[in-house]
Design a protein around this motif. Sequence first.
Motif, PDB file in Angstrom:
ATOM      1  N   CYS A   1     126.884  22.578 -18.458  1.00 47.57           N
ATOM      2  CA  CYS A   1     127.012  23.755 -19.254  1.00 47.57           C
ATOM      3  C   CYS A   1     128.086  24.620 -18.455  1.00 47.57           C
ATOM      4  O   CYS A   1     128.109  24.739 -17.245  1.00 47.57           O
ATOM      5  CB  CYS A   1     125.712  24.613 -18.979  1.00 47.57           C
TER       6      CYS A   1
ATOM      7  N   GLY B   1     139.815  25.022 -22.872  1.00 46.69           N
ATOM      8  CA  GLY B   1     139.708  23.758 -22.572  1.00 46.69           C
ATOM      9  C   GLY B   1     139.599  23.059 -21.181  1.00 46.69           C
ATOM     10  O   GLY B   1     139.666  21.871 -20.957  1.00 46.69           O
ATOM     11  N   TYR B   2     139.334  24.040 -20.351  1.00 48.55           N
ATOM     12  CA  TYR B   2     139.165  23.734 -18.805  1.00 48.55           C
ATOM     13  C   TYR B   2     137.990  22.657 -18.678  1.00 48.55           C
ATOM     14  O   TYR B   2     136.947  22.934 -19.253  1.00 48.55           O
ATOM     15  CB  TYR B   2     138.789  24.762 -18.103  1.00 48.55           C
ATOM     16  N   SER B   3     138.000  21.720 -18.015  1.00 53.43           N
ATOM     17  CA  SER B   3     136.767  20.916 -17.525  1.00 53.43           C
ATOM     18  C   SER B   3     137.210  20.152 -16.408  1.00 53.43           C
ATOM     19  O   SER B   3     138.318  19.912 -16.148  1.00 53.43           O
ATOM     20  CB  SER B   3     136.678  19.945 -18.778  1.00 53.43           C
ATOM     21  N   LEU B   4     135.942  19.757 -15.690  1.00 52.02           N
ATOM     22  CA  LEU B   4     135.945  19.058 -14.400  1.00 52.02           C
ATOM     23  C   LEU B   4     135.610  17.843 -14.874  1.00 52.02           C
ATOM     24  O   LEU B   4     135.604  17.126 -13.986  1.00 52.02           O
ATOM     25  CB  LEU B   4     135.282  19.712 -13.209  1.00 52.02           C
ATOM     26  N   LYS B   5     135.596  17.424 -16.031  1.00 60.36           N
ATOM     27  CA  LYS B   5     135.411  16.085 -16.496  1.00 60.36           C
ATOM     28  C   LYS B   5     133.775  15.818 -16.231  1.00 60.36           C
ATOM     29  O   LYS B   5     133.124  16.534 -15.757  1.00 60.36           O
ATOM     30  CB  LYS B   5     136.212  15.110 -15.891  1.00 60.36           C
ATOM     31  N   ARG B   6     133.406  14.404 -16.620  1.00 59.63           N
ATOM     32  CA  ARG B   6     132.001  14.141 -16.701  1.00 59.63           C
ATOM     33  C   ARG B   6     131.272  13.674 -15.351  1.00 59.63           C
ATOM     34  O   ARG B   6     132.133  13.103 -14.418  1.00 59.63           O
ATOM     35  CB  ARG B   6     131.684  12.902 -17.562  1.00 59.63           C
ATOM     36  N   THR B   7     129.929  13.858 -15.112  1.00 62.94           N
ATOM     37  CA  THR B   7     129.383  13.371 -13.838  1.00 62.94           C
ATOM     38  C   THR B   7     128.805  11.990 -14.439  1.00 62.94           C
ATOM     39  O   THR B   7     128.674  11.798 -15.736  1.00 62.94           O
ATOM     40  CB  THR B   7     128.178  14.360 -13.672  1.00 62.94           C
TER      41      THR B   7
ATOM     42  N   GLY C   1     130.849  26.445 -13.019  1.00 67.73           N
ATOM     43  CA  GLY C   1     129.613  26.267 -13.786  1.00 67.73           C
ATOM     44  C   GLY C   1     128.395  26.992 -13.274  1.00 67.73           C
ATOM     45  O   GLY C   1     127.237  26.920 -13.814  1.00 67.73           O
TER      46      GLY C   1
ATOM     47  N   MET D   1     130.063  23.598 -20.937  1.00 66.97           N
ATOM     48  CA  MET D   1     130.926  22.525 -21.822  1.00 66.97           C
ATOM     49  C   MET D   1     130.285  22.062 -23.048  1.00 66.97           C
ATOM     50  O   MET D   1     130.871  22.008 -24.062  1.00 66.97           O
ATOM     51  CB  MET D   1     131.536  21.568 -21.082  1.00 66.97           C
TER      52      MET D   1
ATOM     53  N   GLY E   1     127.165  14.149 -19.352  1.00 64.04           N
ATOM     54  CA  GLY E   1     127.680  13.983 -18.308  1.00 64.04           C
ATOM     55  C   GLY E   1     128.586  15.357 -18.106  1.00 64.04           C
ATOM     56  O   GLY E   1     129.017  15.600 -16.952  1.00 64.04           O
ATOM     57  N   LEU E   2     128.664  16.311 -19.128  1.00 63.58           N
ATOM     58  CA  LEU E   2     129.092  17.653 -18.956  1.00 63.58           C
ATOM     59  C   LEU E   2     128.190  18.558 -18.559  1.00 63.58           C
ATOM     60  O   LEU E   2     127.228  18.596 -19.101  1.00 63.58           O
ATOM     61  CB  LEU E   2     130.112  17.555 -20.227  1.00 63.58           C
TER      62      LEU E   2
ATOM     63  N   ARG F   1     135.531  20.949  -6.450  1.00 64.52           N
ATOM     64  CA  ARG F   1     134.335  21.666  -6.407  1.00 64.52           C
ATOM     65  C   ARG F   1     134.097  22.282  -4.882  1.00 64.52           C
ATOM     66  O   ARG F   1     133.762  23.222  -4.521  1.00 64.52           O
ATOM     67  CB  ARG F   1     133.262  20.764  -6.667  1.00 64.52           C
TER      68      ARG F   1
ATOM     69  N   ALA G   1     135.907  12.555 -27.125  1.00 64.18           N
ATOM     70  CA  ALA G   1     135.234  12.592 -28.171  1.00 64.18           C
ATOM     71  C   ALA G   1     136.065  12.829 -29.496  1.00 64.18           C
ATOM     72  O   ALA G   1     136.817  14.121 -29.347  1.00 64.18           O
ATOM     73  CB  ALA G   1     133.996  13.260 -28.118  1.00 64.18           C
TER      74      ALA G   1
END
Lengths: 378, 66
Positions: free
Chosen positions: B9, A162-168, A300, B11, B6-7, A109, A378
């Motif tokens: 938006c 499917g791009y994702s910076l994963k969970r916070t 985001g 997502m 945790g994701l 980020r 998930a």
Amino acid sequence: MPHMAFFAKISNVKWRIKMEKKNDKLMIIIAGLVIGVIAAGLAFLGNPKNMGFCIACFLRDTAGGLGLHKAPPVQYIRPEIIGIVIGAFVAAFAKKEFGSKGGSAPMTRFVLGFFAMVGCLMFLGCPFRMILRLAGGDMNALLGLVGFVIGIFCGIFFLKNGYSLKRTYSLTAGEGYWMPILEVVIFVLLIARPAFIAFSEEGPGSMHAAVILSLAAGLVVGVLAQRTRLCMVGGMRDLVLFKETRLLWGFIAILVAALITNLALGGFKLGFAEQPIAHTDGLWNCLGMLLVGFACVLLGGCPLRQLVMSGEGNADSAVTVLGLMVGAAFCHNFGLASSGEGPTPAGKIAVIIGIIVVALIGVVNTYVKEKAPAKEAA
Amino acid sequence: MVDARGLSCPMPVIMTQKAMKSKEDYYEVMVDAQAPLENVTRFAKSQGYNVEVEDKGGEYLLKISR
């Protein structure tokens, strides 16, 4: 689903969301109109032309005021930035939405923030100022808008795949307070003006509305943006992804309100040449905003939204804001930022590098999967 | 069951959208922030679903049905 009974047991009162779609849209349109009038109005109260608000420019000025770069015309601690963060903090706190969160790819980020700023300073404005430039009749911003939309589509390509910076995750209670605290400290520096703080004597940094007006404007925008989740890239993105127009209405409302305000107060000048704090190199206006749109979709949210979320306790957004500020400092230390004369050769190279880096970030976070069995999938 | 905790938006909405391709009548989505809660709800309603929300102390279970 198997845990139904368990959930039913621990659940408190069930409730239905009463958000009516029309109300929702009306809210953001009203917020956008208010923000548009305030933003255009600030330019008449002393801010540079078509720069009532510019998150990129103002973070850059603030970085300069703190001595992170030494470009004399763009040094000033902008109270608008302080107001937005504090406004968002207060609004989030009041609505019990404040919470210390983070841990979703902070360095990625930071880098995305860094290069988003490189793009902004090629174009000379963040997406927010792009709207204000359009509303002032600056047609160069139209080419910026074209690049911006292309950049958003580049980002959406990765999102769809499917791009994702994963969970916070929830962080320690104090984590989320750093950004609001930092803004208060910077505000004290603005008021006290110790010798090590640099303020421009000429150029855009010397042009500003009274501190109290700028701060108030920032606070109002911070509260409204927090409540409505206003985001300049979100509008286009959600339209393409979900046919959802709500955020786009915010974008349009700002444009319309700023345009009307400019027309009423005589701040509208249609054309390409001699626009305030802008250059006429169409290709690089376009490529600069392409980089911004691309990076912001992967982040985001646009720089304004990052600032607002940093006030909501989101440490990832706070790191992004720091990336934006460091990016701004580099842009001026290394001569990457454009001026009214046009882009610099080094700036062009930096934008190309930026587009490549952002694309690589997209590829890595879309197609390269971790080897360890991901439990959280998930 | 879509776990979008945790994701940020967009997502959670993308995950919901992908799940809905199976065209079932009932889905559950877990989120842990206000913005995804609003966005997933808005999206589900735009797809002709009803949404019920259970507040689980900072986390929300969205029951999406039609």
